[in-house]
Write a protein that holds these residues in place. Structure first.
Motif, PDB file in Angstrom:
ATOM      1  N   THR A  44      -9.026 -21.894  20.633  1.00 11.29           N
ATOM      2  CA  THR A  44      -8.990 -22.579  21.804  1.00 11.29           C
ATOM      3  C   THR A  44     -10.336 -23.215  22.092  1.00 11.29           C
ATOM      4  O   THR A  44     -11.299 -22.531  22.491  1.00 11.29           O
ATOM      5  CB  THR A  44      -8.423 -22.019  23.000  1.00 11.29           C
ATOM      6  N   LEU A  45     -10.363 -24.520  22.154  1.00  8.07           N
ATOM      7  CA  LEU A  45     -11.634 -25.294  22.691  1.00  8.07           C
ATOM      8  C   LEU A  45     -12.744 -24.672  21.726  1.00  8.07           C
ATOM      9  O   LEU A  45     -13.947 -24.282  22.160  1.00  8.07           O
ATOM     10  CB  LEU A  45     -12.129 -25.064  24.113  1.00  8.07           C
ATOM     11  N   GLN A  50     -14.287 -29.906  28.467  1.00  4.25           N
ATOM     12  CA  GLN A  50     -13.796 -31.230  27.885  1.00  4.25           C
ATOM     13  C   GLN A  50     -14.644 -31.759  26.832  1.00  4.25           C
ATOM     14  O   GLN A  50     -14.244 -32.696  25.910  1.00  4.25           O
ATOM     15  CB  GLN A  50     -14.077 -32.116  29.313  1.00  4.25           C
ATOM     16  N   SER A  73     -13.332 -30.255  23.719  1.00  6.07           N
ATOM     17  CA  SER A  73     -11.973 -30.510  23.120  1.00  6.07           C
ATOM     18  C   SER A  73     -12.237 -31.897  22.689  1.00  6.07           C
ATOM     19  O   SER A  73     -11.677 -32.337  21.537  1.00  6.07           O
ATOM     20  CB  SER A  73     -11.233 -30.763  24.367  1.00  6.07           C
ATOM     21  N   ASN A 118     -13.504 -31.678  19.001  1.00  7.14           N
ATOM     22  CA  ASN A 118     -12.387 -31.114  18.290  1.00  7.14           C
ATOM     23  C   ASN A 118     -11.577 -32.174  17.794  1.00  7.14           C
ATOM     24  O   ASN A 118     -10.979 -32.361  16.718  1.00  7.14           O
ATOM     25  CB  ASN A 118     -11.397 -29.961  18.783  1.00  7.14           C
TER      26      ASN A 118
END
Length: 347
Positions: free
Chosen positions: A47-48, A100, A103, A106
């Motif tokens: 995640t992230l 943020q 993300s 990504n």
């Protein structure tokens, strides 16, 4: 700010944000790993984190036009100035900002597996590369990036000189822009086929008038290389340097109103490639501050004196240019006054 040496102990808000973010990210990974129904598969969700496939699939060669239209080289300049993030004027914490931003990175990589992302940390005294997707790191975790970021912050603090800093000090934006342009030029010279480069500045510190010449040189260099500079200002004030940079190079300047939704601003405005921007209605600059900084006192001025040889700007009249050594004549006001006195008898 006291005149003693600037130090960042372990209880600094910037270090606390990095530690808190790493701890929360590790917990989320443990939850995901416990709920996955594939214990025997070599599949790992982070995640992230920066997502990459460990093995590059074989691809058929594509044409040059399709390659340059669809593939992007994104240079992200992150403001890590501890004086900015530890100030009370900072709208939100560094951990939320970094969450943020990761993300968003990504999403850039997931849009096209050929996209390249390079992250440059812009500190108070130095700047350095903290991530490069072209190096072929498989499954680069967020903890690795955070570790490099923490090492950079410590190194930046060690380079600090013993001098007093009034208010929020400016970040070394000129150095990070130069590093980004040097990296882009290296990509240009690697072959005839290359991705479309662009620079994204995530900046929050105030402008440093002493960096005016170096920043303008970087802006004109980016303009000549046709590299747009996008700007996302997260501070409380607008940045005149970044306004000029985005306007001259054809980039996008944005100051988000709701910083809690920074990820939405980044994905809707800055995630699209240069070819797709021709079909979108992106934010346009309402007003650009074109004021310059004088070379003598590094102050922002509305009117001044310009050397006709090297184009240096001065706030007051000098007998000699401090940059190129050219001798100046009398100020224009005295010449116009003498002309008026000569024309007085004729009238």
């Amino acid at each position: 700010m006291s005149s003693s040496r600037l130090r960042l102990p372990s209880n600094t808000p910037l270090f606390d944000s990095i530690t808190e973010y790493a701890r929360n990210n590790k917990r989320q990974q443990c939850r995901l790993r416990a709920t996955l129904p594939f214990p025997s598969k070599v599949i790992e969700f982070r995640t992230l984190s920066i997502i990459h496939t460990t093995q590059k699939p074989s691809m058929t060669p594509v044409s040059s036009k399709q390659y340059t239209d669809d593939v992007s080289l994104l240079m992200v300049l992150i403001d890590t100035n501890p004086l900015f993030w530890s100030s009370t004027a900072t709208p939100f914490s560094f951990s939320k900002f970094l969450s943020q931003v990761l993300s968003f990175l990504n999403s850039i990589i997931l849009l096209n597996q050929l996209n390249q992302v390079v992250v440059i940390a812009t500190g108070f005294n130095s700047c350095d590369y903290i991530y490069d997707s072209s190096l072929g790191h498989g499954n680069l975790r967020a903890e690795t990036l955070l570790q490099k970021l923490e090492e950079f912050v410590i190194k930046d603090e060690e380079l600090n000189k013993q001098e007093s800093v009034d208010g929020i000090g400016s970040s070394l934006l000129s150095g990070s822009l130069s590093m980004a342009l040097c990296y882009i030029q290296r990509v240009f010279r690697s072959g005839s086929i290359h991705p479309q480069p662009r620079i994204l500045c995530l900046h929050g510190s105030q402008d440093g008038p002493g960096q005016y010449v170096a920043i303008m040189n970087s802006i004109f260099s980016a303009q000549r290389s046709m590299v747009p500079i996008d700007s996302c200002v997260i501070g409380s004030q607008h940045s005149a340097f970044l306004q000029q940079a985005s306007y001259i190079t054809g980039g996008v300047y944005l100051k988000p109103q709701q910083l809690d939704g920074l990820f939405q601003y980044l994905t809707t405005v800055f995630a699209t490639d240069l070819h797709s921007r021709n079909f979108l209605q992106l934010p346009k600059p309402v007003g650009v501050d074109f004021r310059a900084s004088c070379f003598c006192h590094k102050n922002t001025i509305d009117m001044g004196y310009i050397c006709s040889v090297c184009l240096s700007i001065f706030c007051k009249h000098h007998k000699k240019c401090s940059t190129c050594g050219s001798a100046f004549g009398q100020p224009q006001t005295s010449v116009s006054t003498s002309n008026q006195k000569r024309k007085a008898p004729d009238s």
